[in-house]
Design a protein around this motif. Structure first.
Motif, PDB file in Angstrom:
ATOM      1  N   UNK A   7       0.774  -1.242   0.181  1.00 31.76           N
ATOM      2  CA  UNK A   7       0.083  -0.065   0.020  1.00 31.76           C
ATOM      3  C   UNK A   7       0.797   1.351  -0.035  1.00 31.76           C
ATOM      4  N   UNK A   8       2.095   1.177  -0.112  1.00 28.93           N
ATOM      5  CA  UNK A   8       2.926   2.194   0.151  1.00 28.93           C
ATOM      6  C   UNK A   8       3.674   2.757   1.460  1.00 28.93           C
ATOM      7  N   UNK A   9       3.175   2.072   2.493  1.00 30.17           N
ATOM      8  CA  UNK A   9       4.009   2.660   3.771  1.00 30.17           C
ATOM      9  C   UNK A   9       5.468   1.698   3.684  1.00 30.17           C
ATOM     10  N   UNK A  10       6.180   2.565   4.771  1.00 30.79           N
ATOM     11  CA  UNK A  10       7.329   2.187   5.205  1.00 30.79           C
ATOM     12  C   UNK A  10       6.945   0.891   6.360  1.00 30.79           C
ATOM     13  N   UNK A  11       7.845   0.058   6.613  1.00 31.04           N
ATOM     14  CA  UNK A  11       7.515  -0.959   7.480  1.00 31.04           C
ATOM     15  C   UNK A  11       8.557  -1.320   8.549  1.00 31.04           C
ATOM     16  N   UNK A  12       8.337  -1.978   9.559  1.00 30.25           N
ATOM     17  CA  UNK A  12       9.119  -2.249  10.490  1.00 30.25           C
ATOM     18  C   UNK A  12       8.856  -3.346  11.365  1.00 30.25           C
ATOM     19  N   UNK A  13       9.870  -4.504  11.221  1.00 26.82           N
ATOM     20  CA  UNK A  13       9.365  -5.814  11.878  1.00 26.82           C
ATOM     21  C   UNK A  13       9.657  -5.985  13.432  1.00 26.82           C
ATOM     22  N   UNK A  14       9.030  -6.342  14.222  1.00 27.57           N
ATOM     23  CA  UNK A  14       9.457  -6.614  15.554  1.00 27.57           C
ATOM     24  C   UNK A  14       9.329  -7.958  15.840  1.00 27.57           C
ATOM     25  N   UNK A  15      10.337  -8.839  16.306  1.00 23.64           N
ATOM     26  CA  UNK A  15      10.354 -10.102  16.622  1.00 23.64           C
ATOM     27  C   UNK A  15       9.477 -10.134  17.881  1.00 23.64           C
ATOM     28  N   UNK A  16       8.595 -11.489  17.775  1.00 25.73           N
ATOM     29  CA  UNK A  16       7.787 -11.825  18.870  1.00 25.73           C
ATOM     30  C   UNK A  16       7.897 -13.415  18.704  1.00 25.73           C
ATOM     31  N   UNK A  17       8.953 -14.148  18.902  1.00 26.64           N
ATOM     32  CA  UNK A  17       9.068 -15.320  18.836  1.00 26.64           C
ATOM     33  C   UNK A  17       8.172 -16.447  19.573  1.00 26.64           C
ATOM     34  N   UNK A  18       7.737 -15.944  20.740  1.00 31.75           N
ATOM     35  CA  UNK A  18       6.770 -16.636  21.654  1.00 31.75           C
ATOM     36  C   UNK A  18       5.291 -16.294  21.452  1.00 31.75           C
ATOM     37  N   UNK A  19       5.001 -15.518  20.364  1.00 34.52           N
ATOM     38  CA  UNK A  19       3.539 -14.953  20.309  1.00 34.52           C
ATOM     39  C   UNK A  19       2.437 -16.258  20.405  1.00 34.52           C
ATOM     40  N   UNK A  20       2.750 -17.272  19.652  1.00 38.86           N
ATOM     41  CA  UNK A  20       1.654 -18.081  19.759  1.00 38.86           C
ATOM     42  C   UNK A  20       1.898 -19.448  20.662  1.00 38.86           C
ATOM     43  N   UNK A  21       2.764 -19.130  21.668  1.00 35.22           N
ATOM     44  CA  UNK A  21       3.324 -20.241  22.431  1.00 35.22           C
ATOM     45  C   UNK A  21       5.010 -20.284  22.080  1.00 35.22           C
ATOM     46  N   UNK A  22       5.627 -20.899  22.856  1.00 36.21           N
ATOM     47  CA  UNK A  22       7.107 -21.029  22.922  1.00 36.21           C
ATOM     48  C   UNK A  22       7.566 -21.331  21.584  1.00 36.21           C
ATOM     49  N   UNK A  23       8.409 -20.479  21.100  1.00 37.22           N
ATOM     50  CA  UNK A  23       9.073 -20.654  19.597  1.00 37.22           C
ATOM     51  C   UNK A  23       8.019 -20.939  18.597  1.00 37.22           C
ATOM     52  N   UNK A  24       6.849 -20.461  18.737  1.00 37.39           N
ATOM     53  CA  UNK A  24       5.833 -20.247  17.643  1.00 37.39           C
ATOM     54  C   UNK A  24       5.413 -18.925  17.106  1.00 37.39           C
ATOM     55  N   UNK A  25       6.264 -18.142  17.413  1.00 29.37           N
ATOM     56  CA  UNK A  25       5.923 -16.669  16.752  1.00 29.37           C
ATOM     57  C   UNK A  25       7.144 -16.568  15.819  1.00 29.37           C
ATOM     58  N   UNK A  26       6.950 -15.316  15.084  1.00 28.66           N
ATOM     59  CA  UNK A  26       8.069 -14.862  14.015  1.00 28.66           C
ATOM     60  C   UNK A  26       9.323 -14.221  14.662  1.00 28.66           C
ATOM     61  N   UNK A  27      10.322 -14.886  14.435  1.00 31.85           N
ATOM     62  CA  UNK A  27      11.682 -14.297  15.010  1.00 31.85           C
ATOM     63  C   UNK A  27      12.557 -13.479  13.825  1.00 31.85           C
ATOM     64  N   UNK A  28      12.199 -13.580  12.618  1.00 26.68           N
ATOM     65  CA  UNK A  28      12.660 -12.793  11.549  1.00 26.68           C
ATOM     66  C   UNK A  28      11.376 -12.445  10.546  1.00 26.68           C
ATOM     67  N   UNK A  29      11.875 -11.294   9.872  1.00 24.07           N
ATOM     68  CA  UNK A  29      11.070 -10.971   8.923  1.00 24.07           C
ATOM     69  C   UNK A  29      11.191 -11.782   7.724  1.00 24.07           C
ATOM     70  N   UNK A  30       9.920 -12.226   7.256  1.00 26.86           N
ATOM     71  CA  UNK A  30      10.065 -12.770   5.842  1.00 26.86           C
ATOM     72  C   UNK A  30       9.625 -11.786   4.767  1.00 26.86           C
ATOM     73  N   UNK A  31      10.593 -11.423   4.000  1.00 25.10           N
ATOM     74  CA  UNK A  31      10.437 -10.493   2.890  1.00 25.10           C
ATOM     75  C   UNK A  31      11.045  -9.038   3.261  1.00 25.10           C
ATOM     76  N   UNK A  32      11.055  -8.179   2.227  1.00 26.35           N
ATOM     77  CA  UNK A  32      11.552  -7.175   2.573  1.00 26.35           C
ATOM     78  C   UNK A  32      10.956  -6.155   3.553  1.00 26.35           C
ATOM     79  N   UNK A  33      11.751  -5.516   4.406  1.00 27.79           N
ATOM     80  CA  UNK A  33      11.197  -4.481   5.417  1.00 27.79           C
ATOM     81  C   UNK A  33      12.316  -3.347   5.352  1.00 27.79           C
ATOM     82  N   UNK A  34      11.724  -2.092   6.012  1.00 28.30           N
ATOM     83  CA  UNK A  34      12.722  -1.007   6.316  1.00 28.30           C
ATOM     84  C   UNK A  34      13.644  -1.077   7.488  1.00 28.30           C
ATOM     85  N   UNK A  35      12.965  -1.789   8.333  1.00 24.98           N
ATOM     86  CA  UNK A  35      13.492  -1.856   9.730  1.00 24.98           C
ATOM     87  C   UNK A  35      13.203  -3.532  10.381  1.00 24.98           C
TER      88      UNK A  35
END
Length: 228
Positions: A186-214
């Motif tokens: 949509x044209x916005x800049x993007x920033x990924x924040x790791x939350x590796x335990x969001x869906x339970x231990x080790x079941x969240x995203x720890x790295x961005x998948x795809x390009x981000x600005x931060x």
């Protein structure tokens, strides 16, 4: 450099799974409470897709959460809960606790940027989470303002427009690569924040998948990157 920071909330700023499970502990015990939280959340995207696809008229997330709750209660053999108990349990989404890094980092970021949630949560839900966790938003944007649900482009663009900001002057902050990919499209800049335990231990995203600005391991680290 952006002048507006827009935040995903569920998972990025708050621990929805731990908070919902904690509310259910007296009723179910830990293992079943966590399973209930997962099952309730699993209904989230399918319910919103009914709205995004035009099969349901737009309604607040509180309404969808309650619809989903009734389904999950039946699946867990808890269909005997009365209306008052169901209403109170549905408000558990208004009582989600923030991740430990969030409060202080938002205070730092607000010194330099205007801040707002860009969430699928309705305005009253976002206001209650802010009051509970001590956040100060400059506005509340998101699905209810846009009358549609992420990842539809209109949600991100309406949020930026609320601040008279061009899309590229707004930074979408999220722990979900799919959310950021839609915001970027949509044209916005993007920033990924790791939350590796969001869906339970080790079941969240720890790295961005795809390009981000931060890309940061915490909101504190993002504040450092942005010079706050």
């Amino acid at each position: 450099m952006p002048n507006v920071l827009l935040f995903d909330v569920f998972g990025t700023l708050v621990d929805w799974r731990g908070s919902i499970a904690a509310e259910l502990l007296p009723l179910l015990g830990r293992a079943r409470a966590e399973a209930f939280a997962d099952a309730w959340r699993a209904q989230y995207q399918p319910a919103m897709e009914e709205v995004r696809a035009g099969r349901l008229p737009f309604c607040k997330l509180d309404v969808l959460h309650r619809r989903n709750l009734d389904i999950v209660l039946k699946d867990f053999g808890l269909d005997h809960l009365d209306e008052a108990a169901r209403r109170e349990l549905n408000l558990a989404w208004h009582r989600l606790a923030a991740w430990p890094d969030v409060g202080a980092a938002l205070q730092r970021l607000r010194r330099r940027f205007r801040l707002a949630p860009c969430s699928n949560g309705n305005i009253s839900l976002m206001a209650d989470l802010a009051r509970l966790n001590g956040w100060h938003w400059d506005a509340i944007t998101g699905a209810e303002l846009a009358r549609d649900y992420k990842p539809k482009a209109i949600v991100y663009l309406t949020a930026a427009l609320a601040f008279d900001a061009a899309p590229e002057d707004a930074l979408m902050v999220a722990a979900h690569s799919s959310d950021l990919a839609a915001a970027r499209a949509a044209g916005l800049a993007t920033a990924f924040i790791a939350r590796p335990d969001e869906q339970g231990p080790g079941r969240g995203e720890s790295r961005a998948v795809g390009p981000v600005d931060y890309e940061a391991q915490s909101l504190t680290e993002l504040a450092d990157m942005l010079g706050c």
